[in-house]
Design a protein around this motif. Sequence first.
Motif, mmCIF file in Angstrom:
data_model
loop_
_atom_site.group_PDB
_atom_site.id
_atom_site.type_symbol
_atom_site.label_atom_id
_atom_site.label_comp_id
_atom_site.label_asym_id
_atom_site.label_seq_id
_atom_site.Cartn_x
_atom_site.Cartn_y
_atom_site.Cartn_z
ATOM 1 N N THR A 150 0.898 -0.942 0.187
ATOM 2 C CA THR A 150 -0.073 0.126 0.210
ATOM 3 C C THR A 150 1.168 1.427 0.154
ATOM 4 O O THR A 150 0.391 2.365 -0.342
ATOM 5 N N HIS A 151 2.175 1.017 0.467
ATOM 6 C CA HIS A 151 2.871 2.153 0.386
ATOM 7 C C HIS A 151 3.070 3.027 -1.130
ATOM 8 O O HIS A 151 3.615 4.134 -1.212
ATOM 9 N N PHE A 153 0.628 3.696 -3.163
ATOM 10 C CA PHE A 153 -0.453 4.636 -3.512
ATOM 11 C C PHE A 153 -0.229 5.750 -2.853
ATOM 12 O O PHE A 153 -0.956 5.912 -1.799
#
Lengths: 335, 417
Positions: A150-151, A153
């Motif tokens: 998720t880093h 996005f």
Amino acid sequence: MELAWYALLGLFFAGYLVLGGYDYGVGLLLARGADAPRRRAALNAIGPFFLGNEVWLVAAVGILFGAFPVLEGELLAGSYPAVAAALAGVILVTAGVQLRSRPGGRSARTAWERVIVVGSLLAALGWGVVLAGLLQGVPLRADGHVAGVTHLFTPFAAATGLAVLALVVAHGATFLTLRLPTVESDRLRPLAHRLLLTATVAVGAAAVVALFSDRVRTAAQRPAAGVLLAMLLVAALLAARVALGRRRPGVAFAATATALALPVLLVGVTLWPYVLVSTVEPSASLTVTDAAASGPTLRLLGWLAVPLLPALLGFQAMCLWIFRGRTDGRAPVYW
Amino acid sequence: MDTLLLARLQFATTASIHFLFVAVTLGLVTLLVGMQTAWVLTGNHRWERLTRFWGQLYVINYVLGIATGIVMEFQFGLNWSGLSRYAGNVFGAPLAIETLVAFFLESTFLGMWIFGWHRLRRGAHLALLYGVAITAYASAFWIMVANSWLQNPVGYEVRDGVAHLTDFAALLTNPALWMALGHVVSAALLTGGLLMAAVSAWHLNRRTTDHALFRTSLRIGLVTAALAITLVQGFGFAQFGPVGGVQPTKFGGNPEADALIADWTARFGPGDYLPPTLSNVGLGFMILIGFALGLLWLLVPLLWRDWIIRLRFPLWLIMLTLPLPFVALILGWIAREVGRHPWVAYGLLPVDQAVSPISPWLMATSLIGFTLLLGTLAVTNWTLLARHAARGAADPALGRPPAQPPADDPRPEPAFA
């Protein structure tokens, strides 16, 4: 030794962005609504170079695996969605370009062209996000693994993806003005001119987002160099625009090629001596030396690369030389 | 869902599709070299037409070989980052060499070969095809070096929990390497030869035009396939000794395997160290197919006075056997790869320590996405191959003179290229 291999990795990945970049740019321009002969002419303008272009990516990943195995695992698995999207894009373009003209029917050919457009889009966005992911740091934990995906996005990653996309399209249009017959080239020049402006704006926007991003500011080890290289990138695009206006497509293409290669240099220099900067555990950050394979492996590959590299580059140069100049009806039409 | 199982499935799927295409690539390019050499030496127009027809099928088939090859290369990093971390120092070297020495040059040469017709001198154009063929074999060699290291890790020492390269020559003299390389290369020749024979048989059976042309390629294909099947069998059986020696658990339980399993249980903890039965079932069926294809030799005498064509049924036989080498290829790889389960690198790195620590959902999405993508492309590619094979050698796009409009296209597309 590690530095030499790191430079070589950069060279091959930058080479891929420059050469694959115009493939994808030409691919995206298939969507602009030109008639079928023009679309086919565009594909055959890439013609003899296409197969030799995409293998720069294969070579870059080979070097990544052979010389930087730890980086290979963490970078690819840690940027999984972006790499997978780019990879799917590469596959779609490679199949689309080579198979597009094999069916005879118009509708099948149009369908393959859509495949090329979608693939080019995915590849450009995907590689943009991968580069942004490096520059904004990754959640590298003390155990050496990147936590989650998720880093990726972030607004900066999105802005960089779009900037690379705009760069690639402008580069592709510039390539066509250099390679197509003069009449066609004249028709395309205004479009290339506009696309170069769009690319300049997109790159500027990504740079501004980067300046406002805490993660990028923290991860950058040499911010001054990063800013300087970003300015150089914008300057290259402006130079390309001027050269195109003065009907010097060769100079313009050299400038857009520089613009495609610079992001790789920018990431490498800005993060040096690190290659993966951890956002969660500063001591876990991975330096280039730590990421590299051990001495005997690098020495072995080094002995191999010394004679091989001139051959690789020589054969690529030979391909460029044989098929140099504007497409003139002397080479077969195949794609 | 289990990330490990999904990652293994994804590698198995990609690798299986890859082998179906690269075997044809390797087999056909060898035969193409012969045909184009004959054309350049004799100047006979028939050899040029044969080169163009089979060259076009080769080039179409090549597309999926590259596509799946690139996906496999990335999968090591995406799905198996533990392998890169632990064994990258050793295993990465042959893979890096393969991409630089072979893949890179092969594609560069092929691009020039496709677009070099009518533009390059004949000798230079032929040299490019030799370049493509040599690098294709180099590619097979280095991939087998890398694969053999996973089968039987050699030439390394473990320091600080990571394998380091100590003796590169040991990788090249790996007992798991040479017989397997011979086996794979002759299997590729068998597949290429049989494909050539079967397509020719289809045309001869249909009595399409170009009887003489397809008669020639039927003979070349059948003789190649017959010679190759003997080599396949020879190298195949020659592997049992060395492979059984370095991988005692591969072919089921025996005293040596029991001792090794006791050792592993002590070092890695208890677990199931015997490969699933799937691998040996695969092996059994592959050997059956191998023997069945050995009967190709019975068709060779029928080449005398073209009895093979006049009798008709041998043509049908050849067409019907075409799927067999492909099935055998997959089964053979299952035997080799599943047979080293539960290890990525035999006795060194178990699969569960090699898989990337990513969420099963991400892995499942990747598996489904890439399987659909590559599966669809594979089917499309075979459809195109079949259509172009059926269309015959009248006017392949490959090597068509730039000034000549395509025969199959009433509105030819570009005026310039």
